[in-house]
Write a protein that holds these residues in place. Sequence first.
Motif, PDB file in Angstrom:
ATOM      1  N   ALA A  94     -66.268  63.501  73.595  1.00 22.46           N
ATOM      2  CA  ALA A  94     -66.431  62.773  74.865  1.00 22.46           C
ATOM      3  C   ALA A  94     -66.209  61.301  74.605  1.00 22.46           C
ATOM      4  O   ALA A  94     -66.285  60.832  73.462  1.00 22.46           O
ATOM      5  CB  ALA A  94     -67.812  63.017  75.459  1.00 22.46           C
ATOM      6  N   SER A 108     -57.917  57.964  81.500  1.00 22.17           N
ATOM      7  CA  SER A 108     -58.311  59.263  82.057  1.00 22.17           C
ATOM      8  C   SER A 108     -57.111  60.133  82.372  1.00 22.17           C
ATOM      9  O   SER A 108     -57.187  61.359  82.308  1.00 22.17           O
ATOM     10  CB  SER A 108     -59.150  59.040  83.310  1.00 22.17           C
ATOM     11  OG  SER A 108     -59.693  60.236  83.781  1.00 22.17           O
ATOM     12  N   GLY A 112     -57.687  63.311  80.353  1.00 19.19           N
ATOM     13  CA  GLY A 112     -57.982  64.395  81.285  1.00 19.19           C
ATOM     14  C   GLY A 112     -57.099  65.602  81.056  1.00 19.19           C
ATOM     15  O   GLY A 112     -57.492  66.737  81.334  1.00 19.19           O
ATOM     16  N   LYS A 115     -58.806  67.674  78.789  1.00 22.14           N
ATOM     17  CA  LYS A 115     -60.155  68.001  79.279  1.00 22.14           C
ATOM     18  C   LYS A 115     -61.243  67.319  78.459  1.00 22.14           C
ATOM     19  O   LYS A 115     -62.319  67.877  78.222  1.00 22.14           O
ATOM     20  CB  LYS A 115     -60.368  69.513  79.292  1.00 22.14           C
ATOM     21  CG  LYS A 115     -59.427  70.239  80.242  1.00 22.14           C
ATOM     22  CD  LYS A 115     -59.715  71.732  80.297  1.00 22.14           C
ATOM     23  CE  LYS A 115     -58.764  72.409  81.294  1.00 22.14           C
ATOM     24  NZ  LYS A 115     -59.012  73.872  81.381  1.00 22.14           N
ATOM     25  N   PRO A 117     -64.012  64.760  78.482  1.00 23.77           N
ATOM     26  CA  PRO A 117     -64.803  64.021  79.494  1.00 23.77           C
ATOM     27  C   PRO A 117     -64.909  62.540  79.147  1.00 23.77           C
ATOM     28  O   PRO A 117     -65.095  62.169  77.981  1.00 23.77           O
ATOM     29  CB  PRO A 117     -66.170  64.698  79.458  1.00 23.77           C
ATOM     30  CG  PRO A 117     -66.249  65.320  78.110  1.00 23.77           C
ATOM     31  CD  PRO A 117     -64.856  65.709  77.729  1.00 23.77           C
ATOM     32  N   LYS A 131     -60.874  63.762  92.135  1.00 19.95           N
ATOM     33  CA  LYS A 131     -60.928  64.739  91.049  1.00 19.95           C
ATOM     34  C   LYS A 131     -59.581  65.415  90.799  1.00 19.95           C
ATOM     35  O   LYS A 131     -59.387  66.014  89.735  1.00 19.95           O
ATOM     36  CB  LYS A 131     -61.984  65.814  91.366  1.00 19.95           C
ATOM     37  CG  LYS A 131     -63.407  65.308  91.352  1.00 19.95           C
ATOM     38  CD  LYS A 131     -63.832  64.809  89.976  1.00 19.95           C
ATOM     39  CE  LYS A 131     -63.845  63.305  89.872  1.00 19.95           C
ATOM     40  NZ  LYS A 131     -64.299  62.790  88.564  1.00 19.95           N
ATOM     41  N   ALA A 136     -61.618  64.747  84.716  1.00 15.70           N
ATOM     42  CA  ALA A 136     -62.599  64.660  83.631  1.00 15.70           C
ATOM     43  C   ALA A 136     -63.336  63.329  83.643  1.00 15.70           C
ATOM     44  O   ALA A 136     -63.963  62.967  82.639  1.00 15.70           O
ATOM     45  CB  ALA A 136     -61.890  64.856  82.283  1.00 15.70           C
ATOM     46  N   GLU A 383     -63.910  70.691  76.725  1.00 17.89           N
ATOM     47  CA  GLU A 383     -63.991  71.286  78.052  1.00 17.89           C
ATOM     48  C   GLU A 383     -65.376  71.847  78.347  1.00 17.89           C
ATOM     49  O   GLU A 383     -65.810  71.892  79.500  1.00 17.89           O
ATOM     50  CB  GLU A 383     -62.923  72.366  78.234  1.00 17.89           C
ATOM     51  CG  GLU A 383     -62.963  73.467  77.185  1.00 17.89           C
ATOM     52  CD  GLU A 383     -62.030  73.187  76.024  1.00 17.89           C
ATOM     53  OE1 GLU A 383     -61.554  74.149  75.410  1.00 17.89           O
ATOM     54  OE2 GLU A 383     -61.755  71.994  75.765  1.00 17.89           O
ATOM     55  N   LEU A 386     -67.421  68.946  79.341  1.00 13.70           N
ATOM     56  CA  LEU A 386     -66.997  68.563  80.691  1.00 13.70           C
ATOM     57  C   LEU A 386     -67.733  69.387  81.742  1.00 13.70           C
ATOM     58  O   LEU A 386     -68.263  68.828  82.728  1.00 13.70           O
ATOM     59  CB  LEU A 386     -65.475  68.751  80.820  1.00 13.70           C
ATOM     60  CG  LEU A 386     -64.877  68.541  82.224  1.00 13.70           C
ATOM     61  CD1 LEU A 386     -65.100  67.109  82.690  1.00 13.70           C
ATOM     62  CD2 LEU A 386     -63.389  68.879  82.211  1.00 13.70           C
ATOM     63  N   GLU A 387     -67.790  70.693  81.571  1.00 14.67           N
ATOM     64  CA  GLU A 387     -68.467  71.549  82.539  1.00 14.67           C
ATOM     65  C   GLU A 387     -69.970  71.311  82.537  1.00 14.67           C
ATOM     66  O   GLU A 387     -70.621  71.351  83.580  1.00 14.67           O
ATOM     67  CB  GLU A 387     -68.164  73.021  82.237  1.00 14.67           C
ATOM     68  CG  GLU A 387     -66.715  73.423  82.475  1.00 14.67           C
ATOM     69  CD  GLU A 387     -66.281  73.163  83.912  1.00 14.67           C
ATOM     70  OE1 GLU A 387     -67.074  73.468  84.839  1.00 14.67           O
ATOM     71  OE2 GLU A 387     -65.168  72.651  84.107  1.00 14.67           O
ATOM     72  N   LYS A 390     -71.227  68.266  84.610  1.00 17.62           N
ATOM     73  CA  LYS A 390     -71.230  68.375  86.072  1.00 17.62           C
ATOM     74  C   LYS A 390     -72.589  68.757  86.636  1.00 17.62           C
ATOM     75  O   LYS A 390     -72.871  68.491  87.803  1.00 17.62           O
ATOM     76  CB  LYS A 390     -70.182  69.396  86.520  1.00 17.62           C
ATOM     77  CG  LYS A 390     -68.748  68.977  86.220  1.00 17.62           C
ATOM     78  CD  LYS A 390     -67.761  70.055  86.645  1.00 17.62           C
ATOM     79  CE  LYS A 390     -66.311  69.639  86.326  1.00 17.62           C
ATOM     80  NZ  LYS A 390     -65.351  70.696  86.713  1.00 17.62           N
TER      81      LYS A 390
END
Length: 803
Positions: A94, A108, A112, A115, A117, A131, A136, A383, A386-387, A390
Amino acid sequence: MYSKDESYTVQPQSLECTGSLDSRELRFSRAMVFAIEEINNSTVLLPGVTLGYRIHDSCASVPMAVKVAFQFANGLDPVFKTNENCSRTSTVTAIVGESGSTPSMSMSRITGLFKIPQVSHFATCACLSDKKQYPAFFRTIPSDQFQAAALARLVKFYGWTWIGAIRSDSDYGNSGMGAFLRAAKEEGICVEYSVAFYRTQPISKLRQVANVIRSSTARVVVAFLASGDMRILLEELERERPPPLQWIGSESWVTDPDMLRFSVCAGAVGFAIPRSVIPGLRDFLLDLSPAKVAAVPLLTEFWETAFNCHLREGVSGVGEKECDGSEDIAQLQSPYTDTSQLRVTNMVYKAVYAIAHAIHRLICEDRANGTARCDKHSSVQPEQVLESLKSINFSQNGYPVVFDTNGDPVAVYELVNWQMGEKDHIEFVTVGHYDASVPAGQEFSMTKDILWADGGTEVPVSVCSERCPPGTRKAVQKGKPLCCYDCLPCAEGEISNHTDSSNCWSCSSEFWPGPGRDVCLPKPVEFLSFHEVLGVILATCSVGGACLAIVMATVFYRNRATPIVRANNSELSFLLLFSLTLCFLCSLTFIGRPSEWSCMLRHTAFGITFVLCISCVLGKTIVVLMAFRATLPGSDAMKWFGPPQQRLAVVSFTFIQALICTLWLALKPPFPIKNLTTFKEKIILECALGSAVGFWAVLGYIGLLALLCFVLAILARKLPDNFNEAKFITFSMLIFCAVWITFIPAYVSSPGKFTVAVEIFAILASSFGLILCIFAPKCFIIIFQPEKNTKKHLMGKVPSKAL
């Protein structure tokens, strides 16, 4: 950053940063290191797991930011490994940063794709919430979309409608100012000028912007500028100061301590990230020794610049002396050491903890006793982080961290005011708060008074045109913005009851504007009243006339046996005096507030009493004619017009008028109305005729009888008689007809209550004409010349006196 045009004949040189080090940005990077070390020492968050980091200086430059982004994604090797799969895992999990919006966008777009973040602490461009373009991207600082709306509401809150706007010619400035201008338009705010510049543009562009500010009429300037751009603008304005301006600033520069040296900005107001406290950070920042500093190039540059000495061997020019270890960083006055206003620094702190919590959720299992067990050998993919980002929701040092679907936090700001403190030093003072999550209209909560650009607490005025007071409306000046207008008085019959009204509107039918045309007042009601001078005069004349008739009747009654009374048909004379009394008194029904009964009574009483009066006069005239014809040989005229016939004639003539009045009242009688058309500003209470045919029939019948009487009186005026009554009847009828002929145009043209006054005057004038012409001469003889009140005198047998 240093760059040059390439010839493409040799390998390009590496990008290099130029200029001075930003010590505030250095504090941000050190805050990240502090947060990572704090997490690595934590037994609650990622216990047993060590986070590593790598810090790059992007120089606030897009090319350098792009270079760093590729390094994060591919590693530091200067060449590509063609035998490796391009879909391999990136070298970082990250990214924290970048501070600027434009470099963040460039990074980004690259990271991105992998993926990776990216959590920014200071990139506020609203465009980064998209988005689709930046899937990301996250940030711990609110989007400029919220700040732009807050700035527009702040300007509106203090009544400023005429402002100037300055922005950085970058994604941050253009996007933020665009959002502000849209919000300002919705709030009814006009912008005199909107100019942009960037610190790398020629000095001529900067001076052009400064001249626009100096020559403008707007006293409020909204500056959506990056800190570096604002610094060079204020340096230019300090050279030739403009009139006092009220600066409204974005969070980028309004809490930058380096700006406090510009007194031209005293009184500035702007939104800032809420101030916070990070325990232990100051000690960490000050825990620098020459050995630690020498190990980090950025710290080395900062140290040498701050203390004007050199640490590196063979390096001179920074300072003539060598750093000997006696430098005391605790005594240094620098944005790096200033932890009294930790705002954006806390955003860095929260960004690091957000990433740490996202990783914690992936590799750690929280236990019931409050401890956690982490799999330090687990492989964490970008990734996955990243999830996980959220859906994080936690608090650190009492500061909540949560992202919405766009990767943005809740927008909460402090309202900061630059106030002059002790020793004429400007200080940041929090005067209020703004919370975008509360209902509309309640976003602001003020806690202290603002000291404005002039040093006072009275809100400065910045308008293109002064506010239009109630009673006027705004008329936009041709070719100018909506905020430039003239104040025009409302038209007759219209009002505006609030300031800056765009339109005037008419009062209802029974109301009329007050003197200031700012309120509708009930229209004054007008009618001929007993309490006003005209009403008193007419009423006095009416009662006086009635009294005169009664007095004459009394005189006649007491002298009823005398020849002059007997010779003039005493029965008709008394009936005539009675009818004249009623004529005088019926005029009183025309005075006072009209009602249903008074409207019906005044016209019918007037019509019947006047016909009774004229009938009596007509009877007397016929009697005179018949009397002289009866003296002729063989004439029996008096036999056909004796007392019974006289009474029948009077009753018949009066009955016809009574029948006309009855039909009028039965079919369409007079009724009271409010006359709203004759005068716009007042209400006339009057009696509508109901049937105009009925009214003119009554008047026409009276006129017909009067004309007949007038003709007969003329025929009898030369009859031989010592006291010829026909002559006086002729005069009285002449007056009567003259009065009523002139009455018609006067009645039609008289406005309001004067219509009634004209009618009363006609009644009184004709009544006085009859009583004075017919009865006054007789009463004069009875009272003052009794010697003439003899049969001989009336018969003309009294000899004339010799001359």
